[in-house]
Design an enzyme around this catalytic site. Sequence first.
Site, PDB file in Angstrom:
ATOM      1  N   LYS A  47       1.086   1.265  32.245  1.00  0.00           N
ATOM      2  CA  LYS A  47       1.380   0.837  30.866  1.00  0.00           C
ATOM      3  C   LYS A  47       0.060   0.737  30.120  1.00  0.00           C
ATOM      4  O   LYS A  47      -0.905   0.157  30.608  1.00  0.00           O
ATOM      5  CB  LYS A  47       2.060  -0.544  30.895  1.00  0.00           C
ATOM      6  CG  LYS A  47       2.559  -0.998  29.551  1.00  0.00           C
ATOM      7  CD  LYS A  47       3.941  -0.474  29.253  1.00  0.00           C
ATOM      8  CE  LYS A  47       4.342  -0.599  27.803  1.00  0.00           C
ATOM      9  NZ  LYS A  47       3.773   0.430  26.904  1.00  0.00           N
ATOM     10  N   LYS A  50      -3.966   4.085  30.277  1.00  0.00           N
ATOM     11  CA  LYS A  50      -4.445   4.200  28.889  1.00  0.00           C
ATOM     12  C   LYS A  50      -4.570   5.674  28.557  1.00  0.00           C
ATOM     13  O   LYS A  50      -4.722   6.522  29.437  1.00  0.00           O
ATOM     14  CB  LYS A  50      -5.810   3.528  28.734  1.00  0.00           C
ATOM     15  CG  LYS A  50      -6.116   3.105  27.325  1.00  0.00           C
ATOM     16  CD  LYS A  50      -5.449   1.771  26.974  1.00  0.00           C
ATOM     17  CE  LYS A  50      -5.667   1.376  25.533  1.00  0.00           C
ATOM     18  NZ  LYS A  50      -5.186   0.022  25.266  1.00  0.00           N
ATOM     19  N   THR A  95       0.572  -8.603  19.217  1.00  0.00           N
ATOM     20  CA  THR A  95      -0.772  -8.857  19.746  1.00  0.00           C
ATOM     21  C   THR A  95      -1.356 -10.100  19.073  1.00  0.00           C
ATOM     22  O   THR A  95      -1.877 -11.006  19.733  1.00  0.00           O
ATOM     23  CB  THR A  95      -1.669  -7.633  19.508  1.00  0.00           C
ATOM     24  OG1 THR A  95      -1.047  -6.521  20.151  1.00  0.00           O
ATOM     25  CG2 THR A  95      -3.060  -7.828  20.068  1.00  0.00           C
ATOM     26  N   LYS A 147      -4.532  -7.029  32.955  1.00  0.00           N
ATOM     27  CA  LYS A 147      -3.736  -7.712  31.928  1.00  0.00           C
ATOM     28  C   LYS A 147      -2.269  -7.798  32.358  1.00  0.00           C
ATOM     29  O   LYS A 147      -1.645  -8.849  32.265  1.00  0.00           O
ATOM     30  CB  LYS A 147      -3.859  -6.936  30.614  1.00  0.00           C
ATOM     31  CG  LYS A 147      -3.474  -7.723  29.401  1.00  0.00           C
ATOM     32  CD  LYS A 147      -3.562  -6.862  28.145  1.00  0.00           C
ATOM     33  CE  LYS A 147      -4.971  -6.368  27.882  1.00  0.00           C
ATOM     34  NZ  LYS A 147      -5.060  -5.542  26.660  1.00  0.00           N
TER      35      LYS A 147
END
Length: 427
Positions: free
Chosen positions: A67, A103, A187, A91
């Site tokens: 992810k 990523k 976020t 994370k």
Amino acid sequence: MSSLLADAHRRLQEALKYVSISEDAIERLKYPKISLTVSIPVRMDDGSLKVFQGYRVRYDDTRGPGKGGIRFHPNVTLDEVQSLAFWMTFKCALLNLPFGGAKGGITVNPKELSKAELERLSRGYIEAIADFIGPDKDIPAPDVYTNEIIMGWMMDQYNTIRRCICPAVITGKPLSMGGSKGRDTATAMGAFYVISHILPRFGKTPPQTTVAVQGFGNAGSEIAELLGKAGYKVVAVSDSRGGIYSPHGLDIPSIREYKRKHMSLKGVYCQESVCSIVEHEVITNEELLTLDVDVLIPAALEKQITEKNAPQVKARFIFEVANGPITADADTILEEKGVVVFPDILVNAGGVTVSYLEWVQNRLGYYWSLSEVQSRLKERILEETNRIWQIHQELGLSFRTCAYIHALSRLNEAMSARGTREYYISQ
Ligand code: NAD
């Protein structure tokens, strides 16, 4: 090893001093599992053909499918994407999400492309990585200079290639294509929950607490607004072209509106309406980072606070909304100065947490209200914040090291359960 990833690994080495981890897990976490480099040919509006470099990295998928976001930026390199995928691994483990870390990125200045060129580039990227991603394999999302429109094009392209309706392949999509309520502000919302939970523990309450925010994009402008609404005094903001400062506090909604219309904070530099709301001075990005404020929030790019400017940082607290804004050397300097740093892998984890909720909703085919999404986000992020706080109380280490210790324990558990030398010896 390249510099950004090497720098990222130094945080891991620090945490490894305090936690017992299988040798196998340590060895595996040293390297990205798969790194893909692609060339994307794009027909430009003037008829010429231009080839762009793109990347997708899956750092580790022991805890679930990869992810992580997709970044469009001229400075994107394989090293940067690998580092970002490394941080995503920690994370997701920290937030206990059933994902590994990944990523992606394209080396491009999206501001130089027309909308149609941007769409062809986005679709071309998915064409190139379609076999590498999927709802059970690796799920992209937005990052710097990508947004829900781009995620929509990408999902549409994936569906065309696979001949499916597969919304769960990408998160951060438009609501009309299976996006989640609350993803656009997730976020910043997650960061807000952490900041407003932590600061009172240090005796800092809104009216007396001054804040400077670097980066005025999706994450930065939203966190500035949330903090302003909660009564914190946001005295400085900046974007890639510079910043503004007022000791009396800035009116963030007006500045956001101005930026939305005029595309940059530059327009706020004492022209027209916003200037009449509050007097402010124009500052550089470098000046913003060393302002005498209580709280500094880097929300732009990595490596903004280095050993060069860390000695001049005056803020007492830093909450990392950007990924990797502080280098490992700068971390040491800040710690010696008594600056309390809350790490990216916790503070900006609201984005991936709501991405997870979006993926769950896509798979369920059932969609939650905004308040349901936000209460799930709040519960999860505060649970992990409290856990890190507890580890900090027990060990007296920096919040970053405590966050890594916590994430590492979960990664170690998952790797050991699959079979490590230590696991079999203990049977
Ligand atoms: P964005 O593209 O919406 O905004 C980036 C902002 O940074 C823009 O305002 C840009 O002008 C500014 N900027 C660029 N270079 C700068 C510089 N040198 N100095 C000051 N400002 C500069 O990106 P975003 O989504 O807000 O992401 C910002 C950071 O937050 C990144 O590190 C990203 O990885 C991280 N992050 C974002 C999300 C998300 O969901 N958007 C999730 C987790 C982490």
